[in-house]
Enzyme design. Sequence first.
Site, PDB file in Angstrom:
ATOM      1  N   GLU A 193       0.769  -1.116   0.128  1.00 43.47           N
ATOM      2  CA  GLU A 193       0.035  -0.053   0.106  1.00 43.47           C
ATOM      3  C   GLU A 193       0.904   1.252   0.040  1.00 43.47           C
ATOM      4  O   GLU A 193       1.746   1.199   0.641  1.00 43.47           O
ATOM      5  CB  GLU A 193      -0.928  -0.141   1.290  1.00 43.47           C
ATOM      6  CG  GLU A 193      -1.731   1.199   1.178  1.00 43.47           C
ATOM      7  CD  GLU A 193      -2.500   1.236   2.840  1.00 43.47           C
ATOM      8  OE1 GLU A 193      -3.647   1.850   2.657  1.00 43.47           O
ATOM      9  OE2 GLU A 193      -2.113   0.854   3.742  1.00 43.47           O
TER      10      GLU A 193
ATOM     11  N   LYS B 133     -10.063   0.559  -0.897  1.00 44.50           N
ATOM     12  CA  LYS B 133     -10.137   0.406   0.474  1.00 44.50           C
ATOM     13  C   LYS B 133     -11.162   0.816   1.448  1.00 44.50           C
ATOM     14  O   LYS B 133     -11.587   2.181   1.211  1.00 44.50           O
ATOM     15  CB  LYS B 133      -8.583   1.066   1.131  1.00 44.50           C
ATOM     16  CG  LYS B 133      -8.513   0.877   2.582  1.00 44.50           C
ATOM     17  CD  LYS B 133      -7.210   1.617   2.869  1.00 44.50           C
ATOM     18  CE  LYS B 133      -6.984   1.264   4.355  1.00 44.50           C
ATOM     19  NZ  LYS B 133      -5.573   1.971   4.876  1.00 44.50           N
TER      20      LYS B 133
ATOM     21  N   CYS C 190      -4.338  -3.307   4.226  1.00 48.79           N
ATOM     22  CA  CYS C 190      -3.972  -2.964   5.533  1.00 48.79           C
ATOM     23  C   CYS C 190      -5.134  -2.822   6.675  1.00 48.79           C
ATOM     24  O   CYS C 190      -5.416  -4.033   7.155  1.00 48.79           O
ATOM     25  CB  CYS C 190      -3.629  -1.426   5.517  1.00 48.79           C
ATOM     26  SG  CYS C 190      -2.448  -0.816   6.747  1.00 48.79           S
TER      27      CYS C 190
END
Length: 459
Positions: free
Chosen positions: A55, A155, A188
Amino acid sequence: YVAAVYEHESILSPNPTALVDRQSALELMGRNLDIYEQQVVAAARQGAQIIVFPEDGIHGFNFTRSSIYPYLDFVLHSPSVKWNPCREPYLFNDTEVLQRLSCMALKNKIFLVANLGTKQPCERTDPHCPSDGRYQFNTNVAFNDGGMLVATYRKHNLYFEYAFDTPPEPDYKLFDTPFAGKFGMFTCFDILFFEPAVNLIRQYNLKQVVYPTAWMNQLPLLAAVEFQQAFATAFNINILAANIHHPTLGMTGSGIYTPVKSFIYHNMESYGGKLIVAEIPVITTDYKTNLEKIPGRVSEKGNEQLPPLFYAEMMYDNFTFVPVWGEKGELQVCANTLCCYLSYRRAALTNELYALGVFDGLHTVHGTYYVQACALVKCGGLSFSTCGQEVTDATALIDFQLWGNMSTPYIFPLLLTSGITLDFADHMGWKNNHYFISKNRTSSGLLTAALYGRWYEKD
């Protein structure tokens, strides 16, 4: 199949809040993409069929909404459009980064997953449309070995990323490969939440996940490699996790994980990137944990002196602890509805303090989520107040069985040893409404053995 992940030390903008033009942004990103290209070539030479990058690896972080704008590519978030950016660069404007990634995949005949910032214009009639008329997403893209864009994922659980928007609905994104079937993807902070990570895995019965991350390690329970492994173990899947490498920011920890073995990199000392290439089995069936060892309840012996309870902060949460003294013993400690039990034996007494801690409550710092945790940890020093501190080295070899009456089925078994290395439990699973983990003799000194439960409904 053979997989690769690259822990990248990204070349960062010296001043991420400054406004720059597209050309300067492309120049900076180009320097990171040059490194990506070298790594794709190296991975392909070693037989890798898929490679994953971290990321924020291409553009960096700490931007504002307007300062990141020149770094954003346009990506059409639509499954119906088949597009090969390398072969059809003329289809859309502002797709230079996508084109380069697509060409790397095509030239090296490898599946490639990377993370970049993307933009999407929106209509004033859209109630979610930001006031500047565009969405900005933190996006993963997957290309197949012919350079086709096969999946885009935006995300969902942003971690203080003011430059980006949360998509209106969670994306459930998969892509198919000839060598290992379906892969899912998320990013993440997503790994700590039900949506979309857990739901995606359960709904599609996924066995492979690609996971770009920019994770700041937090010991004793949330070091990157520690949690990545626990997630692979908990869901019985393979995870290809690529983290960014910035030791000064506490960022390192990547790996290729299976439920029973892993290939990891954690390095807080040196600089530069790291390519990990490993061959792992495709998981096809559900692996059942062995439940031979059955924990007994701790017997209450009336006349024994019980060790004292004490409280200390760990990971910003107020844990209730009991010291783990002596060569062997049985302990219990409770908070709210959660009771944790430990049965232990040390190979030899060392001059180190360990403690058994419990926390059952809402975690509220750097994100809000409900945690049920039973944790055996090495303390920072010999006084109670040091329990819960970040510790990286230990010498005590401990045989243990740890169990708790967890209220959630989502338990992540953590087992971390000296020097931030991983070990694997001998047995774990449910027995009599308790979840347990047991280990005879860790491979090196024990740092953390924990059951990290996530009670998603109480978030």
